[in-house]
Write a protein that holds these residues in place. Structure first.
Motif, short mmCIF file in Angstrom:
data_model
loop_
_atom_site.label_atom_id
_atom_site.label_comp_id
_atom_site.label_asym_id
_atom_site.label_seq_id
_atom_site.Cartn_x
_atom_site.Cartn_y
_atom_site.Cartn_z
N PRO A 1 18.25 57.67 17.85
CA PRO A 1 18.32 56.99 19.17
C PRO A 1 18.05 57.90 20.37
CG PRO A 1 20.52 57.42 18.35
CD PRO A 1 19.59 57.82 17.25
N VAL A 2 17.87 59.20 20.17
CA VAL A 2 17.60 60.11 21.28
C VAL A 2 16.32 60.88 20.97
CG1 VAL A 2 20.02 60.37 21.98
CG2 VAL A 2 19.07 61.90 20.23
N PRO A 3 15.61 61.36 22.00
CA PRO A 3 14.36 62.09 21.76
C PRO A 3 14.60 63.37 20.95
CG PRO A 3 14.51 61.41 24.06
CD PRO A 3 15.85 61.15 23.45
N LEU A 4 13.70 63.61 20.01
CA LEU A 4 13.76 64.82 19.19
C LEU A 4 12.78 65.89 19.66
CD1 LEU A 4 13.94 63.17 15.65
CD2 LEU A 4 15.83 64.10 16.99
N THR A 5 11.72 65.48 20.37
CA THR A 5 10.71 66.42 20.85
C THR A 5 10.37 66.11 22.30
OG1 THR A 5 8.87 65.03 20.11
CG2 THR A 5 9.70 66.65 18.54
N GLU A 6 9.78 67.11 22.95
CA GLU A 6 9.31 66.92 24.32
C GLU A 6 8.14 67.86 24.55
OE1 GLU A 6 12.57 67.80 26.84
OE2 GLU A 6 12.62 69.93 26.34
N ARG A 7 7.34 67.54 25.55
CA ARG A 7 6.19 68.37 25.89
C ARG A 7 6.58 69.45 26.88
NH1 ARG A 7 1.71 68.38 22.70
NH2 ARG A 7 1.39 66.29 21.86
N GLN A 8 6.15 70.67 26.61
CA GLN A 8 6.24 71.77 27.56
C GLN A 8 4.83 72.31 27.72
OE1 GLN A 8 9.10 74.77 26.53
NE2 GLN A 8 10.86 73.44 26.90
N GLY A 9 4.14 71.83 28.75
CA GLY A 9 2.73 72.16 28.88
C GLY A 9 1.96 71.50 27.75
N ARG A 10 1.25 72.30 26.99
CA ARG A 10 0.47 71.78 25.87
C ARG A 10 1.22 71.89 24.55
NH1 ARG A 10 -5.51 74.23 26.14
NH2 ARG A 10 -5.77 72.61 24.54
N ARG A 11 2.44 72.42 24.60
CA ARG A 11 3.22 72.62 23.37
C ARG A 11 4.21 71.48 23.17
NH1 ARG A 11 6.66 76.45 23.19
NH2 ARG A 11 6.45 76.94 20.98
N LEU A 12 4.46 71.15 21.92
CA LEU A 12 5.48 70.18 21.54
C LEU A 12 6.68 70.95 21.03
CD1 LEU A 12 6.01 67.10 21.24
CD2 LEU A 12 5.29 67.34 18.85
N VAL A 13 7.82 70.84 21.71
CA VAL A 13 9.01 71.60 21.36
C VAL A 13 10.15 70.66 21.03
CG1 VAL A 13 8.31 73.54 22.82
CG2 VAL A 13 9.82 71.79 23.75
N LEU A 14 11.17 71.19 20.37
CA LEU A 14 12.34 70.39 20.01
C LEU A 14 13.29 70.29 21.19
CD1 LEU A 14 13.19 71.63 16.40
CD2 LEU A 14 11.55 69.89 17.13
N THR A 15 13.84 69.10 21.37
CA THR A 15 14.95 68.94 22.31
C THR A 15 16.22 69.51 21.67
OG1 THR A 15 15.53 66.79 21.41
CG2 THR A 15 13.91 66.83 23.21
N ASP A 16 17.33 69.48 22.42
CA ASP A 16 18.61 69.93 21.85
C ASP A 16 18.97 69.10 20.61
OD1 ASP A 16 18.80 71.83 23.80
OD2 ASP A 16 20.21 70.72 25.04
N ALA A 17 18.73 67.79 20.70
CA ALA A 17 19.01 66.93 19.54
C ALA A 17 18.10 67.28 18.38
CB ALA A 17 18.84 65.46 19.93
N GLY A 18 16.82 67.56 18.69
CA GLY A 18 15.89 67.95 17.64
C GLY A 18 16.29 69.24 16.97
N GLN A 19 16.76 70.21 17.77
CA GLN A 19 17.20 71.48 17.20
C GLN A 19 18.42 71.29 16.31
OE1 GLN A 19 17.78 74.13 20.50
NE2 GLN A 19 15.62 74.16 21.05
N ALA A 20 19.33 70.40 16.75
CA ALA A 20 20.52 70.13 15.93
C ALA A 20 20.13 69.50 14.59
CB ALA A 20 21.48 69.22 16.68
N LEU A 21 19.19 68.56 14.63
CA LEU A 21 18.76 67.92 13.39
C LEU A 21 17.97 68.88 12.52
CD1 LEU A 21 18.72 65.35 11.74
CD2 LEU A 21 16.67 64.63 12.99
N ALA A 22 17.17 69.75 13.13
CA ALA A 22 16.44 70.75 12.36
C ALA A 22 17.41 71.70 11.66
CB ALA A 22 15.49 71.53 13.26
N GLY A 23 18.51 72.07 12.35
CA GLY A 23 19.53 72.90 11.71
C GLY A 23 20.16 72.19 10.53
#
Length: 314
Positions: free
Chosen positions: A44-66
């Motif tokens: 229910p929350v974003p897992l990724t976001e754009r930083q310039g041309r890069r796709l990075v993990l949000t805090d929620a994405g980092q937690a799920l990746a862990g």
């Protein structure tokens, strides 16, 4: 969500782009993007976001990746149990090391694992910048890596076993004027021509510290990564160099002098993905690497004459 989607998210956090993940997993970037979209629909929350041309993990994405690390570990254990491989003592274990660590550890590891019922080591050399070592844990069970004492720690995506905290001494020809000193300072060595590593390799940061402590830039005469080659160039009068104290063989034409005034020490660490130690053979290899590290240090302690004269391993 499924295991593949979680792995893609974990790899995205490590590699930093969809293209790099696609190359690592041998699929197309569009397939990676599709799996990320499917995973996002279940969260229910974003897992990724754009930083310039890069796709990075949000805090929620980092937690799920862990959490994906724990999922992969659990699934790895289940698969190995089903396959009857988990406790197989003589399984193949791949080990990579940078050059001086390989020279010091590989012979001891081969000797310790000789004979029936022991893991079968598959050895490789990997000479990469410091940030490249964690990525190698995708290809090898165990990776011997090095970083400076004060460098940032390894990322949480890998497990770490510190094998040695090895001093870096200043190597010079035995007839060099500074060889008469028991220790040298940054001011002693700042004006000497230096043989050092290429950009991105950790030893270079010690030279930056020497320059800062001495208040002047140092002269970089030659760029050579392999310490065995460095030793020959130092012996031939090409300059002085930082050399590891324990993991290189003594050179008859050189002396090593400890360096005062700056932190000159590197960690030699065994890196691996946490799920790798579900295998008994990998645990055995890690135990033998720890035993080899003690042998390497004790070998130096058993050579008092070398310590008194400064003729340490180069």
């Amino acid at each position: 969500m499924d295991e593949r989607q979680l792995r893609i998210l974990r790899e995205l956090g490590e590699l930093g782009s969809v293209t790099a993940v696609a190359e690592a997993l041998l699929v197309t970037p569009s397939a990676i993007s599709q799996q990320l979209r499917l995973l996002q629909r279940s969260i229910p929350v974003p897992l990724t976001e754009r930083q310039g041309r890069r796709l990075v993990l949000t805090d929620a994405g980092q937690a799920l990746a862990g959490a994906a690390v724990e999922v992969e570990t659990a699934l790895a254990r289940a698969r190995h149990t089903v396959e009857g491989f988990l406790e197989r003592p003589d399984a193949e274990v791949s080990v990579a090391a940078f050059h001086s660590a390989g020279a010091a550890f590989f012979p001891l590891l081969l000797a310790a694992l000789a004979g029936p019922g022991k893991p079968a080591p598959r050895l490789a050399d990997e000479d990469v910048p410091q940030e490249g070592f964690p990525r190698l844990t995708r290809e090898y069970d165990v990776v011997l890596a090095h970083r400076l004492d004060h460098a940032p720690p390894w990322p949480d995506t890998v497990a770490v076993t510190t094998l040695l905290r090895e001093p870096l001494d200043v190597a010079m020809p035995a007839d060099h004027p500074l060889a008469a000193k028991r220790r040298v300072t940054p001011r002693d060595v700042a004006d000497e021509p230096w043989i050092t590593v290429h950009e991105g390799f950790p030893v270079l940061a010690v030279l930056d510290a020497i320059a800062a402590a001495a208040g002047r830039r140092v002269q970089l005469a030659h760029r050579i990564n392999e310490f065995a080659v460095v030793a020959e160039v130092v012996a031939a009068g090409g300059g002085i160099a930082l050399m590891p104290r324990w993991t290189m063989r003594p050179h008859p034409a050189l002396v090593l002098r400890p360096l005062s005034g700056v932190r000159a020490r590197r960690h030699i660490d065994a890196l691996h993905r946490p799920e790798r130690t579900a295998r008994a053979a990998v645990r055995t290899v890690l135990a033998e690497l720890r035993r080899a590290a003690r042998t390497i240090q004790e070998r130096d302690a058993d050579a008092p004459a070398a310590r008194e004269t400064g003729r340490r391993g180069t």
